[in-house]
Design an enzyme around this catalytic site. Sequence first.
Site, mmCIF file in Angstrom:
data_model
loop_
_atom_site.group_PDB
_atom_site.id
_atom_site.type_symbol
_atom_site.label_atom_id
_atom_site.label_comp_id
_atom_site.label_asym_id
_atom_site.label_seq_id
_atom_site.Cartn_x
_atom_site.Cartn_y
_atom_site.Cartn_z
ATOM 1 N N GLU A 493 42.527 13.620 -30.562
ATOM 2 C CA GLU A 493 42.847 13.382 -31.943
ATOM 3 C C GLU A 493 41.963 13.298 -32.902
ATOM 4 O O GLU A 493 41.729 13.855 -33.893
ATOM 5 C CB GLU A 493 43.643 11.959 -32.172
ATOM 6 N N GLU A 522 45.025 23.808 -31.845
ATOM 7 C CA GLU A 522 44.786 22.806 -30.960
ATOM 8 C C GLU A 522 43.111 22.976 -30.468
ATOM 9 O O GLU A 522 42.659 22.544 -29.436
ATOM 10 C CB GLU A 522 45.480 22.738 -29.430
ATOM 11 N N ILE A 625 61.777 24.189 -26.445
ATOM 12 C CA ILE A 625 62.066 25.561 -27.169
ATOM 13 C C ILE A 625 63.653 25.531 -27.870
ATOM 14 O O ILE A 625 63.881 26.387 -28.646
ATOM 15 C CB ILE A 625 61.931 26.786 -26.171
ATOM 16 N N TYR A 630 58.975 24.832 -30.641
ATOM 17 C CA TYR A 630 58.005 25.816 -29.770
ATOM 18 C C TYR A 630 58.735 27.122 -29.263
ATOM 19 O O TYR A 630 58.286 27.757 -28.320
ATOM 20 C CB TYR A 630 57.816 25.176 -28.350
HETATM 21 ZN ZN LIG Z 1 46.866 18.039 -30.536
#
Ligand SMILES: [Zn+2]
Length: 705
Positions: A493, A522, A625, A630
């Site tokens: 984080e 990410e 999904i 996603y």
């Molecule tokens: Zn993350």
Amino acid sequence: MTIKQNKVAILAGEGLPDYSQITAKQIEEHIPSLLKELSSRFNRLENQIEEELKSKNSFTWDNLMTPLHEIGERLRWSWGVVGHLNGVCNSAELRDVYASQQPEIIRFYNLVGQSKSLYKALSKLNELNRNSLNNVQHRIIEAELLSMRQRGVGLESKKKEKFNSNSERLAELSTQFSNNVLDATKEWSLLLTNKCDLEGIPNRVLEVLANSAKNSKDYSYTIGNEPTSEKGPWLLGLDMPTYISIITYAKNRSLREQIYKAYISRASSGRTNNKKIIEEILTLRGNQANLLGYKSWADVSLANKMAKDIHEVEALLEELRTASIIAARKEIKQLQQVAIKHKAEEGKQLKPWDINYWSEIVKQERFRLNQEMLRPWFPLPQVLKGLFSLSERLFSISIKPAHEDYPKWHKDVQLFNVLDSNGFKLASFYLDPYSRPATKRSGAWMDECLIKDSSNKNNNINPVAYLICNQTPPVGNTPSLMSFEEVETLFHEFGHGLQHMLTTIDYPQAAGINNVEWDAVELPSQFMENWCLDPLTIKDIAKHWETGDPLPEEELEKLKLNQTFNSGLSTLRQIHFALTDIRLHSQWDKSHGVTPDELRRELAKTTTVIQPIPEDQFLCAFSHIFAGGYAAGYYSYKWAEVLSADAYSAFEEIDKNNENKLKKLGLRFRETILSLGGSKHPSEIYESFRGRPANTKALIRHLGL
Ligand SMILES: [Zn+2]
């Protein structure tokens, strides 16, 4: 940082929110009026646009993008606080008011996102100012135009009607899908009365199971006869913690089989059957894609990702598949051999419900890692100290607790300031570390409190982040003692936070994580996780909270072994999911006469080691999904992991003990990946850090494949 004094805290619109003043009642009263105000501001803007379109078309950044951003930011600020409080100090009132206001918020975003005149104006702005706008501005406008096209702004009335009714139906289906998964999960339970059925299950789990029996409405107990962890009875459910405990620790093979079959067939029959819903979702998404002029939903998804197209995604998955399948086969063989050694019947043929159980046994035999026992070496204050000193060494920033007065939503929350090497304040972040099950959402996340904005020289806004974790709280004089996993989560984080806080982009629309393609978002977070096992860093973060002793060398070795344990199987599993997702959204069509499940089983032939059993209806609970964001994007997990591992390998290539070299490379990471946010295409940013495109080598090596 001053707190803006506004009578109505939820409407302040700038500065740090005055959390303690914001109530459900205030939200209910003032969000509708805010929306009304913003709608009429937007209408005025639309009218001006119409006039301009009829006359000179003299659109500029200042007369179009600035007012548009101001409207959006006003709502983001207020609704952002509501979302934040809903996550960290939840209450029945807050949840209700959040749910009741949300449809209006969505309607407002649709109003803006489907405005034809705004779309025309943005296109003109983009075309007519080729030379006067810079590349960042063009990229921001182009992203806005794409997002509006994907919302259906370009459709003529008949098609638009169809598109909107499909959208509504899709939203409905997603909700139904996830409700079915929830209901099917809740519906199943199993009451056990014989302790020998539960051999191997840790005592803390037995306590939870006895407690479930005690609190269940379906059973009643006479006083003095209440369930206990010792005597039972024990009530099992399909919730994640229970399922994982049973499948990992239960010696009783038929119990494992029973719970496995129940879990893997959730929402695939009866009242909660998701099979038809899946087909309808896929069909509707295909229709939406066609209406928008795309071949498939996967093309819609990839239009705003870092990955260029389906081929590039599939090529990456294939590289990882060939690397992991050999390892996965070996891992299964090893499990079987250990079962044979133990003279267990599983030795004859390993079934899906045996994998976790035998993995745990192999793990214990090979390197007796007891994560719980390591907690005393990771007290939060020490971990923070180590994390901050790493940031200083890598990125030339220092992090200090804020001493000024600042608003907070809970007494355990702390604000930190991020300073550059001259002591100049760049940003701040809130840290809310501890779990509060009754009022705080589980999991961990980074969110934006304030976004950097230097576009107005008189009113420079420094970024402020929320870092939210859910780790073990302190007890008495004992500080929060973290598990290694919790340490990794904090680093993760914090990595998101760094990208938000160290951005140098002046336009808030592309600062920090804004406008970053989400298969690349990410990268900084997973990059930071890599440092948890770096020898110098672990020395700094791991010190016994009472004795100050470093983590014993052999424990460190175990943590390293754990990092690559069964990584073939776990990688292959992710690839199976990712490939199934991308194929369902690019190739599946009801008219071909193949069900989604059949398509998945075909793929399983090359992406699993043990083929799915007939009861395995995993798709019926694949909420990522079908009920989450996603769709045709599940591959992003692996995509970003490739980037982060490759980025980290640049640091492995230098002598990390050489502070000068480390600083130089760290600064390059800061000046590219952490600074440039969504101002350029992520491939371009990545290459300016690494000097070449990313490849899968480092990840494959890190996974020990
Ligand atoms: Zn993350």
